[in-house]
Design a protein around this motif. Structure first.
Motif, PDB file in Angstrom:
ATOM      1  N   VAL A  18     -33.922-152.549  58.102  1.00  0.00           N
ATOM      2  CA  VAL A  18     -33.573-151.492  57.152  1.00  0.00           C
ATOM      3  C   VAL A  18     -32.923-150.302  57.850  1.00  0.00           C
ATOM      4  O   VAL A  18     -33.230-149.987  58.995  1.00  0.00           O
ATOM      5  CB  VAL A  18     -34.793-150.912  56.393  1.00  0.00           C
ATOM      6  CG1 VAL A  18     -34.914-151.479  55.026  1.00  0.00           C
ATOM      7  CG2 VAL A  18     -36.054-151.029  57.197  1.00  0.00           C
ATOM      8  N   LYS A  19     -32.062-149.657  57.107  1.00  0.00           N
ATOM      9  CA  LYS A  19     -31.474-148.410  57.570  1.00  0.00           C
ATOM     10  C   LYS A  19     -32.211-147.307  56.811  1.00  0.00           C
ATOM     11  O   LYS A  19     -31.995-147.124  55.613  1.00  0.00           O
ATOM     12  CB  LYS A  19     -30.000-148.406  57.193  1.00  0.00           C
ATOM     13  CG  LYS A  19     -29.086-147.797  58.224  1.00  0.00           C
ATOM     14  CD  LYS A  19     -27.655-147.920  57.720  1.00  0.00           C
ATOM     15  CE  LYS A  19     -26.641-147.763  58.830  1.00  0.00           C
ATOM     16  NZ  LYS A  19     -25.271-147.859  58.324  1.00  0.00           N
ATOM     17  N   ALA A  20     -33.122-146.616  57.492  1.00  0.00           N
ATOM     18  CA  ALA A  20     -33.927-145.617  56.790  1.00  0.00           C
ATOM     19  C   ALA A  20     -33.116-144.355  56.516  1.00  0.00           C
ATOM     20  O   ALA A  20     -33.296-143.707  55.490  1.00  0.00           O
ATOM     21  CB  ALA A  20     -35.165-145.282  57.602  1.00  0.00           C
ATOM     22  N   LEU A  21     -32.244-144.025  57.453  1.00  0.00           N
ATOM     23  CA  LEU A  21     -31.390-142.846  57.277  1.00  0.00           C
ATOM     24  C   LEU A  21     -29.962-143.244  57.606  1.00  0.00           C
ATOM     25  O   LEU A  21     -29.718-143.990  58.552  1.00  0.00           O
ATOM     26  CB  LEU A  21     -31.828-141.714  58.213  1.00  0.00           C
ATOM     27  CG  LEU A  21     -33.191-141.088  57.946  1.00  0.00           C
ATOM     28  CD1 LEU A  21     -33.510-140.069  59.032  1.00  0.00           C
ATOM     29  CD2 LEU A  21     -33.237-140.426  56.584  1.00  0.00           C
ATOM     30  N   ASP A  22     -29.026-142.728  56.829  1.00  0.00           N
ATOM     31  CA  ASP A  22     -27.639-143.124  57.023  1.00  0.00           C
ATOM     32  C   ASP A  22     -26.753-141.876  57.007  1.00  0.00           C
ATOM     33  O   ASP A  22     -26.514-141.298  55.951  1.00  0.00           O
ATOM     34  CB  ASP A  22     -27.254-144.106  55.897  1.00  0.00           C
ATOM     35  CG  ASP A  22     -25.857-144.654  56.080  1.00  0.00           C
ATOM     36  OD1 ASP A  22     -25.253-144.378  57.145  1.00  0.00           O
ATOM     37  OD2 ASP A  22     -25.377-145.340  55.174  1.00  0.00           O
ATOM     38  N   ASP A  23     -26.363-141.447  58.189  1.00  0.00           N
ATOM     39  CA  ASP A  23     -25.432-140.328  58.320  1.00  0.00           C
ATOM     40  C   ASP A  23     -25.912-139.077  57.559  1.00  0.00           C
ATOM     41  O   ASP A  23     -25.179-138.477  56.781  1.00  0.00           O
ATOM     42  CB  ASP A  23     -24.051-140.768  57.809  1.00  0.00           C
ATOM     43  CG  ASP A  23     -22.965-139.782  58.231  1.00  0.00           C
ATOM     44  OD1 ASP A  23     -23.202-139.039  59.211  1.00  0.00           O
ATOM     45  OD2 ASP A  23     -21.921-139.746  57.560  1.00  0.00           O
ATOM     46  N   VAL A  24     -27.148-138.714  57.807  1.00  0.00           N
ATOM     47  CA  VAL A  24     -27.727-137.581  57.084  1.00  0.00           C
ATOM     48  C   VAL A  24     -27.384-136.273  57.784  1.00  0.00           C
ATOM     49  O   VAL A  24     -27.361-136.205  59.013  1.00  0.00           O
ATOM     50  CB  VAL A  24     -29.274-137.743  56.992  1.00  0.00           C
ATOM     51  CG1 VAL A  24     -29.920-136.468  56.510  1.00  0.00           C
ATOM     52  CG2 VAL A  24     -29.624-138.905  56.080  1.00  0.00           C
TER      53      VAL A  24
END
Lengths: 507, 391
Positions: A18-24
């Motif tokens: 999973v990608k929990a955060l994406d370019d935040v």
């Protein structure tokens, strides 16, 4: 406009699968109260763990600038040294130690390892005064209320010269007036120049104190609003929080709803130790044959507490109310009786409260209905294996043999073992608490299918989930729960994330 | 061929613990047989070995249940002493008959265990504390009952509990046919059960041990039992305690493996919260495990006192340590939920063989303790190592 104290840029965090955060991105100005909002699982906690160094530099992508300089924290110690302090939802106090001892824990006022107690108490008292906490610093933390414990955490932060204070759902376990006091304190700290990041679900609180708001959804930063110039109505925030495209993630089912199976009336539960704290208040609920009913709510709303208290009083004390199965009043005062009256509960915490991890799949499958594979209390190993084998095949539990130790299975397969156990107990009503927590998308779909089959077979299903799309996709009816009460009920047609969220934030 | 060596290997790895212990037992017996120039397996010594260790084995069975349930009982040594004293007072001073004394002593043991169990199960007092208190209390009561002195000797009948032999109803002359016959029957029954279990496992498509393994293992066990029976037959025959032990081993193996009660005991030891959420009455089971332990400790007390032929204030001193060590050598887990009756018995026999062998060799009590301590540590390290490797 004041300077930016914290800038997080292009933060991406991956967990296996999973990608929990994406370019935040997150920009916090010095001396403001910055609210961070989003659904459960939107990535708020992950982002704060990166900021505080719980996930050390190098385990994520992106950059952190603090007070204008790039920083790379490799532990909580590093971030605390810079004055960044996080107060978690679950308070990190040692209950048996005194207020003063907790405040200076790990930061003792000591010379050569010898603690200077007069100094410790004097400084604690000074700091307590600034937050308006009136207690003896020698009082054990266990002896004061949750609201005051929250203040002790803040005192602890102040003792470490906090510059950026992060509060994760600070008011979720507080009563109304304690919450107000806490918010006032935040405003006071702001006046003293302390910057805060406030994570909260309560949008009225956010609107009251926040200077700016960042909204996260599905691991992405959706909007950053400035309260002084932009519209921060709750509608607007809710829309950004939940506005996502729904694809076909749930199997179809044509509901065939029969007569009422389970009916619960005026259910009340108090906290198992703090007897003055009511956890569930006057709950009424009914589930019909062939129906999948959901309970929506935020963490700490009392959903699990309600379910476990109904299942043989496994939670709480002074439980009152009545339960009827097929119109007949039943005794559910012990787990054994609840099972015999046709109720089953699949726990949200399968490792701690569900499985016997050192034992085999067949051991775990038959445990709730041992008499089904025994005659005169003697187990029939052949029959037991046959039963376990049956469920292994029909639920598609991926392991070659039923002798496999369940501790070695993946999360999804472990959850299927839990379902196998409770299906074999042949309940009328199956309560599923977070049935898809921590398992992959494929296994989720299989579990949804099992739930639908169960409903088609004329059983009732009560589903507790923090994933709203899951409730909306699966349930015929949804109860909305907040602070121990059922605050509303939505049919399949009128249910939407917006409807549920606005019920919760307006209650 | 390639595939079958593979399966033998994987089977060996997955059952490392079971085989490891049997191999260790055989190796230790072999070692002492060599070091003592063959005295170890002489009929007289073998008989002695059983008599010497019977009470430890009896208590190890009870302790296994307590440890599987996730607890510990430190009081058993003191209970042995106390029951011995009680028996002495009742038989020698009060002149009561055995039919009264034996059931009374067992019942008193049961009540003692039940008291421990009550506090542990229903009041959640840690078993370590409750039974540590029991250890002190019953040691003190032993002294009080005996007024600080030894009481003995006991009448012949009572001694027979421990040192008696089953009469040879088959009337063998130089060879005790009763002992030999029992050994043969036992072997036949065990082989039959093994074959039956294997057939059933295959019927359900279970992976079971490779055929060669099955034959070798059961062949060796059969051979060992027949050989032991033969050795006993050339001496005085079948000791009474051996029969008592065999019955207990069979009964408790059955309870732990084949009954719902046994199954639930493993469940509460494995994860008490989960067990309670499946409707298991964890308190009652814990209570019963302790009560049962008390009763078996009382039985061990009778056997030990009968063997010593006198009740002394220090009887049973530190027995609890030997018993607990035996259970852990036998593969039980400190955190509960794992362990087998037969493992605890083999663990006790390993300890007994080492005691006996080293005594014959003239190793002092000092070094005996050191070696036993190291063996306990090694066994548990082996366990933990295997478990970590499997993960």
């Amino acid at each position: 406009m004041s300077e930016v104290i914290l800038e997080m840029r292009g933060i991406t965090k991956r967990f296996p699968g999973v990608k929990a955060l994406d370019d935040v991105r997150l920009n916090v100005r010095a001396g403001e109260i910055h609210a961070l909002v989003g659904e459960n699982g939107a990535g708020k906690s992950t982002l704060m763990k990166i900021l505080s160094g719980v996930y050390p530099h190098g385990t994520y992508e992106g950059e952190l600038y603090y007070q204008g300089e790039p920083v790379a924290f490799s532990s909580i110690r590093d971030s605390e040294a810079k004055g960044i302090i996080i107060i978690h939802q679950e308070l990190a106090l040692v209950p048996v130690l005194s207020i003063a001892e907790n405040v200076f824990l790990g930061n003792e006022q000591a010379r050569y390892g010898v603690i200077n107690w007069p100094d410790t108490y004097r400084r604690t008292e000074q700091l307590m005064k600034t937050v308006g906490l009136q207690e003896n610093p020698m009082t054990p933390v266990a002896g004061i209320g949750v609201g005051k414990q929250q203040l002790v955490e803040i005192v602890k932060a102040l003792s470490r010269n906090v510059k950026l204070l992060i509060l994760d759902e600070p008011t979720s376990s507080l009563q109304e007036n304690d919450s107000q006091k806490l918010l006032d304190l935040l405003l006071e700290l702001k006046a003293q120049g302390i910057t805060s990041i406030l994570i909260s679900h309560k949008l009225n609180e956010v609107r009251r104190v926040a200077d700016s708001i960042t909204i996260l959804r599905d691991g992405q930063s959706i909007t950053a609003l400035d309260a002084s110039t932009e519209d921060i109505s709750e509608d607007r925030i809710v829309r950004d929080m939940v506005g996502r495209d729904m694809t076909q993630r749930f199997p179809d089912r044509v509901p065939n709803i029969g007569t009422t199976l389970l009916e619960v009336k005026n259910w009340n539960v108090w906290h198992p130790r703090r007897s003055e704290q009511q956890m569930v208040r006057d709950v009424n609920l009914s589930i019909a044959a062939g129906e999948v009913v959901g309970i929506a709510g935020l963490m700490g709303a009392g959903r699990t507490e309600f379910a476990m208290s109904l299942f043989g009083q496994s939670y709480g004390q002074n439980i009152s109310g009545s339960a009827r199965i097929k119109g007949r009043e039943v005794d559910v005062s012990t787990v054994d009786k609840a099972i015999r009256n046709g109720i089953a509960y699949v726990t949200e915490d399968r490792k701690a409260l569900g499985l016997i991890l050192d034992q085999s799949l067949s051991f775990n499958t038959t445990l709730a209905n041992l008499n089904g594979v025994a005659s005169w209390s003697m187990l029939d190993p052949g029959q037991e294996r046959a039963v376990a084998e049956d469920y292994r095949r029909s639920l598609n539990i991926r392991t070659p043999t039923v002798e496999q130790i369940v501790g070695n299975l993946s999360g999804g397969n472990q959850q299927k073992v839990m379902l196998a156990r409770w299906l074999y107990a042949q309940p009328e009503v199956l309560i599923l608490d977070e049935p898809t927590r921590g398992i992959d998308v494929g296994a989720k779909f299989e579990i949804y299918n099992i739930i639908n089959e169960l409903a088609d077979a004329g059983r009732g299903v009560l589903m507790i989930s923090s994933e709203m799309p899951e409730l909306l996709g699966m349930c015929d009816r949804i109860y909305v729960m907040n602070q121990g009460e059922f605050i509303g009920e939505l049919g399949r047609k009128e249910a939407s994330q917006e409807a549920i969220m606005s019920m919760i934030v307006n209650s | 061929m390639e595939a079958s060596t593979q399966s033998v290997k994987s089977h060996l790895v997955s059952h490392m613990r079971d085989y490891g212990m049997l191999i260790a037992l055989v190796a230790i017996i072999g070692l002492f047989q060599y070091l003592t120039n063959g005295i170890m397996l002489r009929p007289a010594n073998l008989t002695n070995l059983f008599l010497q260790n019977s009470y430890i084995i009896v208590m190890a069975i009870g302790m296994l249940l307590v440890i599987v349930a996730g607890h510990i009982d430190l009081s058993v040594g003191s209970v042995v002493g106390f029951i011995g004293a009680l028996a002495a007072v009742m038989i020698i001073q009060m002149g009561l008959p055995l039919v009264v004394v034996v059931p009374t002593c067992l019942f008193v043991g049961f009540v003692i265990g039940a008291i421990h169990g009550y506090w542990v199960a229903y009041w959640k007092i840690p078993s370590f504390i409750v039974t540590l208190a029991g250890m002190l209390v019953y040691r003190g009561l032993t002294l009080a009952l005996l007024k600080g002195q030894s009481i003995g000797p006991f009448p012949r009948d009572f001694q027979r509990i421990s040192t008696g032999f089953v009469p040879d109803y088959l009337g063998g002359a130089s060879l005790n046919l009763m002992a030999l016959g029992s050994g043969l029957i036992l072997t036949a029954v065990l082989l039959m059960l093994a074959f039956q279990a294997r057939r059933r496992a295959q019927k359900y498509g279970m992976e079971d041990e490779p055929w060669a393994f099955f034959l070798v293992k059961n062949g060796l066990i059969a051979l060992a039992i027949v050989y032991i029976a033969y050795l006993l037959a050339t001496y005085r025959g079948l000791p009474n305690v051996l029969v008592t032990m065999a019955v207990l081993i069979v009964v408790y193996t059955f309870i732990t493996n084949k009954t719902t009660v046994g199954r639930r005991l493993y469940a509460i030891g494995g994860n008490i919260q989960a067990a309670k959420l499946t409707g298991i009455k964890a308190e009652r089971l814990t209570f019963l495990a302790f009560a049962n332990m008390g009763m078996l400790a009382a039985l061990a007390g009778l056997i030990f006192t009968a063997r010593l032929n006198t009740a002394t204030p220090s009887a049973g001193f530190t027995f609890e340590l030997d018993v607990i060590a035996a259970v852990f050598i036998g593969g039980a887990s400190m955190s509960g939920g794992v362990g087998k009756v037969i493992g605890a018995v083999v663990g006790a026999i390993i300890m007994g063989v080492m005691n006996n062998g080293m005594s014959i060799m003239g190793v002092g009590i000092d070094w005996q303790q050191v070696i036993k301590g190291l063996v306990l540590l090694a066994a548990v390290i082996f366990d933990v190592y295997n478990k970590n490797k499997a993960r």
